[in-house]
Design a protein around this motif. Structure first.
Motif, short mmCIF file in Angstrom:
data_model
loop_
_atom_site.label_atom_id
_atom_site.label_comp_id
_atom_site.label_asym_id
_atom_site.label_seq_id
_atom_site.Cartn_x
_atom_site.Cartn_y
_atom_site.Cartn_z
N HIS A 119 -18.58 39.78 3.65
CA HIS A 119 -17.84 39.85 2.38
C HIS A 119 -18.74 39.58 1.19
O HIS A 119 -18.56 40.18 0.12
CB HIS A 119 -16.64 38.89 2.42
CG HIS A 119 -15.49 39.43 3.20
ND1 HIS A 119 -15.45 39.43 4.59
CD2 HIS A 119 -14.32 40.02 2.80
CE1 HIS A 119 -14.33 39.98 5.00
NE2 HIS A 119 -13.62 40.33 3.94
N LEU A 120 -19.70 38.70 1.34
CA LEU A 120 -20.63 38.47 0.24
C LEU A 120 -21.50 39.70 -0.01
O LEU A 120 -21.81 40.02 -1.17
CB LEU A 120 -21.48 37.24 0.52
CG LEU A 120 -20.74 35.90 0.37
CD1 LEU A 120 -21.61 34.75 0.87
CD2 LEU A 120 -20.33 35.67 -1.08
N ARG A 121 -21.88 40.39 1.03
CA ARG A 121 -22.64 41.64 0.83
C ARG A 121 -21.77 42.69 0.15
O ARG A 121 -22.25 43.44 -0.72
CB ARG A 121 -23.18 42.13 2.17
CG ARG A 121 -24.22 41.21 2.77
CD ARG A 121 -24.72 41.69 4.13
NE ARG A 121 -25.44 40.61 4.79
CZ ARG A 121 -26.72 40.29 4.53
NH1 ARG A 121 -27.40 40.99 3.63
NH2 ARG A 121 -27.30 39.29 5.15
N SER A 122 -20.49 42.75 0.54
CA SER A 122 -19.57 43.67 -0.12
C SER A 122 -19.42 43.32 -1.60
O SER A 122 -19.41 44.20 -2.47
CB SER A 122 -18.21 43.63 0.58
OG SER A 122 -17.28 44.47 -0.06
N LEU A 123 -19.31 42.02 -1.89
CA LEU A 123 -19.23 41.56 -3.28
C LEU A 123 -20.49 41.96 -4.04
O LEU A 123 -20.40 42.44 -5.20
CB LEU A 123 -19.05 40.04 -3.30
CG LEU A 123 -19.15 39.33 -4.64
CD1 LEU A 123 -18.14 39.89 -5.63
CD2 LEU A 123 -18.95 37.83 -4.45
N HIS A 124 -21.63 41.80 -3.44
CA HIS A 124 -22.88 42.17 -4.10
C HIS A 124 -22.93 43.67 -4.39
O HIS A 124 -23.38 44.09 -5.47
CB HIS A 124 -24.07 41.75 -3.23
CG HIS A 124 -25.38 41.78 -3.94
ND1 HIS A 124 -26.16 42.92 -4.01
CD2 HIS A 124 -26.05 40.83 -4.65
CE1 HIS A 124 -27.25 42.66 -4.71
NE2 HIS A 124 -27.21 41.40 -5.11
N ARG A 125 -22.44 44.49 -3.46
CA ARG A 125 -22.40 45.94 -3.71
C ARG A 125 -21.47 46.26 -4.87
O ARG A 125 -21.78 47.13 -5.70
CB ARG A 125 -21.94 46.68 -2.45
CG ARG A 125 -22.98 46.68 -1.32
CD ARG A 125 -22.62 47.68 -0.24
NE ARG A 125 -21.37 47.37 0.43
CZ ARG A 125 -21.25 46.56 1.48
NH1 ARG A 125 -22.32 45.95 1.97
NH2 ARG A 125 -20.07 46.35 2.04
#
Length: 456
Positions: free
Chosen positions: A386-392
């Protein structure tokens, strides 16, 4: 026990806020201490509505053990702690005299957070309406909004000198739908579409509280709203209509008034009580940030008798103009919720597209999952994805300033009781002993790596 990263987390911007969340009813306990009055949720629990019989009056003992939990936050390297203030602890009757001893507890908590360099980020309402107000009609009555503004003023006058970050309400959609429309949460009313006044009065309470907070010196004021991307179950006109209606009732019914000063549909506006046009001017007072709680998307289609699915684990009654479907995905939490990390990116990009410059900077005020066990690798994978999705999403233009995971410790998960464990820290409900899980150490190490990257 340091956790090896799945792969290095991409760098978030300097000043990005890292934190964890909790709420008063779910953690504090001390239900009768220091002059606290009962809430609607206390009465609901006393009816035996908590499925596993957990003692919500005891909670996790946070009221007595808050220093221990603040030390856990400091060990995480957290920048901020999102907690909630218990309205009936501060104003036991919901209106009238302020309970100074109740405010003293939050004074001590704020001082403890500040002493550890952790930003206090209180939410003024996380579902625990004072019982006298609930018994008088709760959020179906306009007076509740007025009393909420008085309470907000009392809290801010005591704490605003040390608290820079404020939230008015948490998840008004869930209060409306689960509490007043479906009857699965307190106060247990089953009004269906007649629950709409509860939505309006919560929004009005928010707007009045924004003014009260600013008048008392609050520097940054926002709200925490649940959002889910809504996907149509099929390509038929009926499925698309059902999905659009569901999106209107669960997302836009709350975001549109807050951000645009208008309800998303004139027919909905016509069902709201009071001087709606005047109220909307109050509801849409400018915000410093917009809090987003994200857990998973919703798949919605035309109503069908044999369609599985529900809202927040609750089956939907017959006769509604939409039906919820189960999302087909590889991973589900122990709560049965689908794990769809890209839904967070999808949501944030769609909010920016829908509201443009009317959307203030966003803070993710809740995101987390229920998994058992101390060696909770699935929670680590959830948070990482989810943090990677947020970063994207931020790479696609979403202006996000912080992230609070839900939650710091296991807690009383409303009607599910202690059976759903969302915490980075395990709670033994017999002894109230705290034990950090593997995910606590992973989150700590990830935050430390982010801060090292800023300093390099």
């Amino acid at each position: 026990m340091p956790q090896e990263p799945i792969e290095p987390m991409p760098a978030f911007p300097p000043g990005f806020l890292w934190g964890a969340s909790a709420s008063a009813f779910q953690t504090e306990g001390a239900a009768d201490a220091e002059g606290k009055g009962p809430s609607g949720w206390d009465a609901f629990a006393a009816q035996g509505r908590i499925k596993d019989g957990s003692d919500a009056a005891r909670g996790t003992g946070f009221h007595e053990r808050y220093r221990e939990d603040v030390a856990l936050l400091a060990g995480l390297g957290a920048d901020a702690f999102r907690f909630s203030v218990s309205w009936p602890r501060v104003v036991p009757a919901g209106s009238g005299p302020v309970n100074a001893r109740g405010l003293d507890f939050y004074d001590r908590l704020v001082d403890e957070l500040c002493a550890h360099g952790i930003t206090p980020a209180p939410t003024l309402y996380h579902w625990d309406t004072p019982l006298p107000l609930e018994e008088a009609g709760g959020w179906l009555r306009r007076d509740t909004a007025l009393r909420f503004a008085d309470y907000a003023s009392a809290v801010a006058q005591r704490l605003a000198d040390r608290v820079p970050l404020w939230m008015t309400l948490n998840e008004p959609a869930e209060v409306t739908l689960l509490g007043y429309a479906l009857g699965e949460h307190a106060p247990g009313k089953q009004l269906l579409f007649d629950a709409l006044p509860a939505a309006h009065h919560q929004l009005l309470a928010h707007g009045l509280a924004v003014s009260a907070l600013r008048a008392a010196g609050a520097r940054s004021v926002g709200v925490a709203v649940s959002h889910s991307p809504v996907r149509a179950a099929g390509d038929s006109e009926e499925d698309r209509f059902a999905a659009e209606l569901y999106d209107t009732l669960t997302n836009r019914l709350f975001a549109d008034p807050l951000l645009t000063g208008a309800y998303p549909d004139e027919n909905i506006a016509a069902l709201m009580p009071g001087p709606v046009a005047d109220d909307l001017g109050v509801i849409a007072r400018p915000l410093d940030f917009y809090g987003v709680n994200y857990y998973h998307p919703m798949l919605v289609g035309a109503p069908a008798d044999d369609a599985p699915g529900g809202f927040a684990g609750v089956g939907m009654p017959a006769g509604l103009p939409f039906g919820l479907r189960d999302i087909d995905c590889e991973e589900h939490t122990d709560f049965g919720w689908p794990v769809v990390p890209d839904g967070l990116r999808e949501l944030l990009v769609s909010l920016g597209g829908r509201y443009g410059d009317r959307l203030p900077p966003v803070i993710i005020t809740e995101n987390g999952c229920s998994y058992d066990g101390l060696d909770d690798g699935r929670r680590i994978a959830f948070l990482d994805a989810h943090l990677r999705s947020l970063h994207r999403a931020m790479g696609e233009g979403a202006d996000v300033r912080g992230y609070f995971t839900w939650s710091l410790t296991d807690n009383i998960e409303w009607v599910e009781g202690a059976s759903r464990r969302f915490g980075l820290v395990h709670i033994d409900y017999e002894t109230l002993r705290r034990t950090p899980k593997a995910s606590y150490h992973w989150y700590r190490d990830m935050i430390a790596a982010q801060k090292r990257g800023r300093d390099d």
